[in-house]
Motif scaffolding. Sequence first.
Motif, PDB file in Angstrom:
ATOM      1  N   ARG D 114     -18.571   0.011  32.925  1.00 30.30           N
ATOM      2  CA  ARG D 114     -18.576   1.085  33.931  1.00 30.30           C
ATOM      3  C   ARG D 114     -17.161   1.230  34.492  1.00 30.30           C
ATOM      4  NH1 ARG D 114     -22.622   0.111  38.911  1.00 30.30           N
ATOM      5  NH2 ARG D 114     -24.050   1.197  37.520  1.00 30.30           N
ATOM      6  N   GLN D 132     -20.319   5.304  32.791  1.00 31.38           N
ATOM      7  CA  GLN D 132     -20.775   4.032  32.235  1.00 31.38           C
ATOM      8  C   GLN D 132     -21.299   4.272  30.829  1.00 31.38           C
ATOM      9  OE1 GLN D 132     -23.690   2.540  34.979  1.00 31.38           O
ATOM     10  NE2 GLN D 132     -25.243   4.042  34.434  1.00 31.38           N
ATOM     11  N   GLU D 135     -27.353   2.640  30.491  1.00 29.70           N
ATOM     12  CA  GLU D 135     -28.044   1.970  31.581  1.00 29.70           C
ATOM     13  C   GLU D 135     -27.604   0.494  31.638  1.00 29.70           C
ATOM     14  OE1 GLU D 135     -32.404   2.784  33.494  1.00 29.70           O
ATOM     15  OE2 GLU D 135     -31.735   3.682  31.619  1.00 29.70           O
ATOM     16  N   PRO D 136     -27.390  -0.011  32.853  1.00 26.60           N
ATOM     17  CA  PRO D 136     -26.962  -1.409  32.951  1.00 26.60           C
ATOM     18  C   PRO D 136     -27.996  -2.340  32.304  1.00 26.60           C
ATOM     19  CG  PRO D 136     -26.753  -0.301  35.070  1.00 26.60           C
ATOM     20  CD  PRO D 136     -27.502   0.634  34.163  1.00 26.60           C
ATOM     21  N   SER D 144     -22.739  -2.977  43.704  1.00 26.00           N
ATOM     22  CA  SER D 144     -22.146  -1.680  44.033  1.00 26.00           C
ATOM     23  C   SER D 144     -20.624  -1.790  44.145  1.00 26.00           C
ATOM     24  CB  SER D 144     -22.726  -1.220  45.378  1.00 26.00           C
ATOM     25  OG  SER D 144     -21.947  -0.197  45.928  1.00 26.00           O
TER      26      SER D 144
ATOM     27  N   TRP E 141     -24.583   6.713  36.135  1.00 25.71           N
ATOM     28  CA  TRP E 141     -24.287   5.969  37.367  1.00 25.71           C
ATOM     29  C   TRP E 141     -23.916   6.939  38.484  1.00 25.71           C
ATOM     30  CZ3 TRP E 141     -18.770   3.953  38.184  1.00 25.71           C
ATOM     31  CH2 TRP E 141     -18.649   3.319  39.418  1.00 25.71           C
TER      32      TRP E 141
END
Lengths: 154, 154, 154, 154, 154, 154, 154, 154, 154, 154
Positions: D114, D132, D135-136, D144, E141
């Motif tokens: 990211r 990013q 999805e993480p 954050s 994000w």
Amino acid sequence: MTENIYAGLTQLGGSTVQPKSPEEAVLERVPNPNPGAAYCVRFTAPEFTSLCPITGQPDFAHLVIDYVPGDWLVESKSLKLLLTSFRNHGAFHEACTVGIGKRLADELSPVWLRIGGYWYPRGGIPIDVFFQTGEPPKGVWIPSQDVPTYRGRG
Amino acid sequence: MTENIYAGLTQLGGSTVQPKSPEEAVLERVPNPNPGAAYCVRFTAPEFTSLCPITGQPDFAHLVIDYVPGDWLVESKSLKLLLTSFRNHGAFHEACTVGIGKRLADELSPVWLRIGGYWYPRGGIPIDVFFQTGEPPKGVWIPSQDVPTYRGRG
Amino acid sequence: MTENIYAGLTQLGGSTVQPKSPEEAVLERVPNPNPGAAYCVRFTAPEFTSLCPITGQPDFAHLVIDYVPGDWLVESKSLKLLLTSFRNHGAFHEACTVGIGKRLADELSPVWLRIGGYWYPRGGIPIDVFFQTGEPPKGVWIPSQDVPTYRGRG
Amino acid sequence: MTENIYAGLTQLGGSTVQPKSPEEAVLERVPNPNPGAAYCVRFTAPEFTSLCPITGQPDFAHLVIDYVPGDWLVESKSLKLLLTSFRNHGAFHEACTVGIGKRLADELSPVWLRIGGYWYPRGGIPIDVFFQTGEPPKGVWIPSQDVPTYRGRG
Amino acid sequence: MTENIYAGLTQLGGSTVQPKSPEEAVLERVPNPNPGAAYCVRFTAPEFTSLCPITGQPDFAHLVIDYVPGDWLVESKSLKLLLTSFRNHGAFHEACTVGIGKRLADELSPVWLRIGGYWYPRGGIPIDVFFQTGEPPKGVWIPSQDVPTYRGRG
Amino acid sequence: MTENIYAGLTQLGGSTVQPKSPEEAVLERVPNPNPGAAYCVRFTAPEFTSLCPITGQPDFAHLVIDYVPGDWLVESKSLKLLLTSFRNHGAFHEACTVGIGKRLADELSPVWLRIGGYWYPRGGIPIDVFFQTGEPPKGVWIPSQDVPTYRGRG
Amino acid sequence: MTENIYAGLTQLGGSTVQPKSPEEAVLERVPNPNPGAAYCVRFTAPEFTSLCPITGQPDFAHLVIDYVPGDWLVESKSLKLLLTSFRNHGAFHEACTVGIGKRLADELSPVWLRIGGYWYPRGGIPIDVFFQTGEPPKGVWIPSQDVPTYRGRG
Amino acid sequence: MTENIYAGLTQLGGSTVQPKSPEEAVLERVPNPNPGAAYCVRFTAPEFTSLCPITGQPDFAHLVIDYVPGDWLVESKSLKLLLTSFRNHGAFHEACTVGIGKRLADELSPVWLRIGGYWYPRGGIPIDVFFQTGEPPKGVWIPSQDVPTYRGRG
Amino acid sequence: MTENIYAGLTQLGGSTVQPKSPEEAVLERVPNPNPGAAYCVRFTAPEFTSLCPITGQPDFAHLVIDYVPGDWLVESKSLKLLLTSFRNHGAFHEACTVGIGKRLADELSPVWLRIGGYWYPRGGIPIDVFFQTGEPPKGVWIPSQDVPTYRGRG
Amino acid sequence: MTENIYAGLTQLGGSTVQPKSPEEAVLERVPNPNPGAAYCVRFTAPEFTSLCPITGQPDFAHLVIDYVPGDWLVESKSLKLLLTSFRNHGAFHEACTVGIGKRLADELSPVWLRIGGYWYPRGGIPIDVFFQTGEPPKGVWIPSQDVPTYRGRG
Ligand SMILES: [Ca+2]
Ligand SMILES: [Ca+2]
Ligand SMILES: [Ca+2]
Ligand SMILES: [Ca+2]
Ligand SMILES: [Ca+2]
Ligand SMILES: [Ca+2]
Ligand SMILES: [Ca+2]
Ligand SMILES: [Ca+2]
Ligand SMILES: [Ca+2]
Ligand SMILES: [Ca+2]
Ligand SMILES: [Ca+2]
Ligand SMILES: [Ca+2]
Ligand SMILES: [Ca+2]
Ligand SMILES: [Ca+2]
Ligand SMILES: [Ca+2]
Ligand SMILES: [Ca+2]
């Protein structure tokens, strides 16, 4: 044009041996490139650590040093090495802070110098030490260090 | 009525060539529209960058300039171009900050001028430089620059 | 008892026509209800906007006005209308800020007056203007305006 | 034991030539010393500058990069040199931010990456870009970035 | 390579006429240079002002716009001109904020868009309006806007 | 030993009737237990409310009172009741703040007294009122009240 | 070398009995290791609690003590024990704060001493007490205590 | 009742020898006094320092450790000694942070553990490392660590 | 076009009688001008005060209300008058906060509503009350209220 | 109407004896006046102190308690007395925090409860303890406690 004032330095830009104690550390200086100007230089060093002379436990401080140069400027890498040399040195908060201030004043012969030592709390109570070589010179601008007050929790 | 003081300017509102060095940069000025008033003007320039004269690596600073105008005001676009012209110029923190202050003082002949250079840390220790042309004039209001202290982490 | 000092006012509490220019705006005043007391009044106006006299683009400022009343208090609604009247008026930052200060000083005849104009950045560099009518009177308490410094990003 | 992973590096600890463009910059990488661990690494780079591709004027940004390493860690000095190489490179905010993110993703093959680009205001309006690679990943902790919002003045 | 996407633009870099109303303002767009990337762009506009449709008095807001581009990016100068065009336009807080969001969504066809309008207080009570075109897309994000809450005084 | 100075009080610790107006409120005082010491006492009252004398609408303020006691200390519960008694009382900001300061000065005969009234915004513009009985006495420490400036939104 | 000044101490480093009252607490002191230097020492004690002498309910304060040592430094552990000894002691805010300041001044004979007591609110109104032994000595640097103002909620 | 769980400890309350390396440090643990409760414990250690394995120069970090205990609690003094033992130990930021997390996880067998390492900047760019042993357990409350972002200057 | 939705209102823009109790206050509403849009409206009311039903003493709160409109928007002046009507009304913190939320939900029939009541401390302990009508609707953006936590002093 | 739920209380409004230990403290409760509503109540208690069970030295904490009431509300004065009763009670941080949470859960039978204990640093390292009775109930709004992280100095 200002660069050649660094000609005599031995630590800057070379590979460096960490001094093992304040006694071993060598403070280097260069001629003040603006000797007629009224100005103040501030170093902020939040990475200072020394040892408690009684228990040997590490102490930590956030140091802020202000000085009005006379004939000399301190070379900043040698200042960093001097501060680093306290890593294995035992000294009380008051003595350590005032001692650094006095050594800088002795070796740099500044017009004026101030050091604030903002120590991390021990026993729930942090100690701050505020030393200066005398009343600030007239006509020079020396802003407040304005380090936030310790607040505990909440 | 105040607009015609800008009549002789060459950079404002036109397409501009970036000056390649401080020497090349031309500071422009306009007559002070309130010559009898005691007032202070502050420029805050958080986008300043120059080069280290030894290593050639970029340095960054947050600059704040206060001045009490005499006969002249600095034209703000030419001030911006002067600051930008340091992008490929090598100078130490102390010399760079004081040098900008002196050049502005020379070319604007202000009643009084102050510059604070708040440099990004090198070796964990930021340097701030505080220069002024002398004691602030009486009767003029010059607020604290109040740039937050460097705090490291945490 | 203090209310009847407002008897001559024309704008307060009635329906109001927005003045189209500073020239059209009428500043109203009422007798100082505490003429013997040493006190200072502060107005904070974060909603100020005017036009650039060159490009016609909107400018924005956060204004703070402090004054020590003499025989008169400014009526606050008329002050608001004066500030609003700059909405379609072109003026440079320095001239606009000092001009408002001078007009208030002229029409209110205060013991003392100060105005801080904190303008939004143009070209990455905000301008602040600090004007006062002279040295603050002794014995009156005038706190710092303490508007936070511009910080860019991060 | 972790040190010998740095054996193949060419930039770290040596004297370095500043790359003149992103193309010239060489990103170096070392084997991930904790390949089985779910962790995230964050770099915060408040000293980024590039050029506007239209006007040639300098732009500034505060960059924050988060990544979950796969087989490789980025060597931090080479990352710094890559960022520095944009100093004379023209690119729009969106393209520049996403481009750095993609290049890091290409060359490091991280599990996930990211980048947040927090640009200084132009025309009174800063642009932020948030990119990013997807999805993480589950089970990894990615705090954050929490860079303060731009607030103008006041 | 990304520069030529700006070829068809009419406002950027030229001298510009301020649009007198939202209807007159022309939003321009350029092809998304990273159409396959999942990213979000944020504009922060603390200099927004419009008029109250009932009283004609100025209103002020701090606007933050986030969007995930589809085929198009908004050209930022045209966005600024659109926002400026509300200067003499009357609209309620809710309608104004949602209206800007909808217009951007209509003309840009983004994957997703969000606007936060943080209005200055009237009657001691500020209104905030939070609009988005639907649930944020997965895998992109979108950080919190994190505009500080209104606090009154003290 | 210090406790018996409270012997003559009628409000502290008992059940209390709220005074309906400032006239009805009774300020009580006790002998200064440290009459020879140079010290200052600060009360911070963020819960103050009164009425607009024209419209009858509630006003709110954050008050800070500093005083250097002479022969008397104010009893804090009676001070609270005095402040509460303005709840249904109409007064302008300037008159209300200065009036409270004067009444305390009259009834306590302090060496010196200061009051800051930080009023909530009306028409987008808050008013602050700063009153003191004269120049602060030498040798007494009176810190800045340092109430944050009003900032609008963003 | 500075360590042996601690030779006569009885509390430091040993196991300690908590003193049950201020009367029982023993303040210890050591010779000032820098008797010729002009410096100030600050203790910040956010963990102070005592009892209300009327109701017996606990009170809490954040204390900050500054002093310029003369012949003696206070030993910090004995200071902590003195502060702790108020835990079951009843005293009003003003008397308690001034009393601690006076006792320290009596037993340490400093050049100068200041204490700020920042008490938690009772009845919605906190009390601060600011005591010093006289005007600060010239030439010594004594930064503002800068404890944030109480703000209520919001 | 909870106290006797500390019966087997060797470091707490006694005089302690500082361990010279992480290998020498002994982590002690006590039975979890609330084994059935879902809770999380956080340690914040802003006084961490180690050495750079390449240059031998000191590094500094602010560490925050969260864990959900299983059968054991870590004894806090032994944790402090473990952290102190890195003072003369060389390790890279990523390896050091993850290594501490893994060791604690190995020796405490917690339900879950997280460590954030917030390192001071080197080369103008700080590194943060975020490690956890896996997805946080459901039903346990684990607040954000919320360490402020690094901001450079200004 | 959106203006005529206000046609049936009786309080807006006219001279207003303050309602003496919540029962007397009349909440007015207007048709939602964007009935198909998913948006949330926030009101921040830092000027709320009511009475303790036991002692009759004033209580103060900072209220934040979020709602997702259905067919109706609340007219903001009538909301202000409703809140003002609690000035002489006795109610406990929990009942007062939840009661306002329920009344708004009843009279506006919103898709969803949330109210946060952040009360000023009594007995050193503030109470916050957080009520919502149910789980927030999917697809609507509802930012955190993010009112700062109460911190006491220091 | 809600007032009579307090009919059975013995501590509220009367003169109160401070309980000498947690065992002696009596927690009182009243029927939930809004049993059908999904809401959360937060108490913030920055004035908590207990004793170290080993050394007898005072410990301090900032406590925040959130709960979703079932049939009962806790009466706030009895909660305050319970917290005060720890003043002379010895307990470790983890046990004390979790113990208070469990006792409240036992005696109030809430739908859900959470307690955060933010303890002041010992040995330079503060401990926070986060306990909840299980996963938060769906549909209830429970904001982050958002107590600032401990930061040491600087
Ligand atoms: Ca606290
Ligand atoms: Ca400051
Ligand atoms: Ca730190
Ligand atoms: Ca920055
Ligand atoms: Ca503003
Ligand atoms: Ca935030
Ligand atoms: Ca307030
Ligand atoms: Ca301040
Ligand atoms: Ca703003
Ligand atoms: Ca301050
Ligand atoms: Ca408030
Ligand atoms: Ca945060
Ligand atoms: Ca900056
Ligand atoms: Ca927050
Ligand atoms: Ca505190
Ligand atoms: Ca620090």
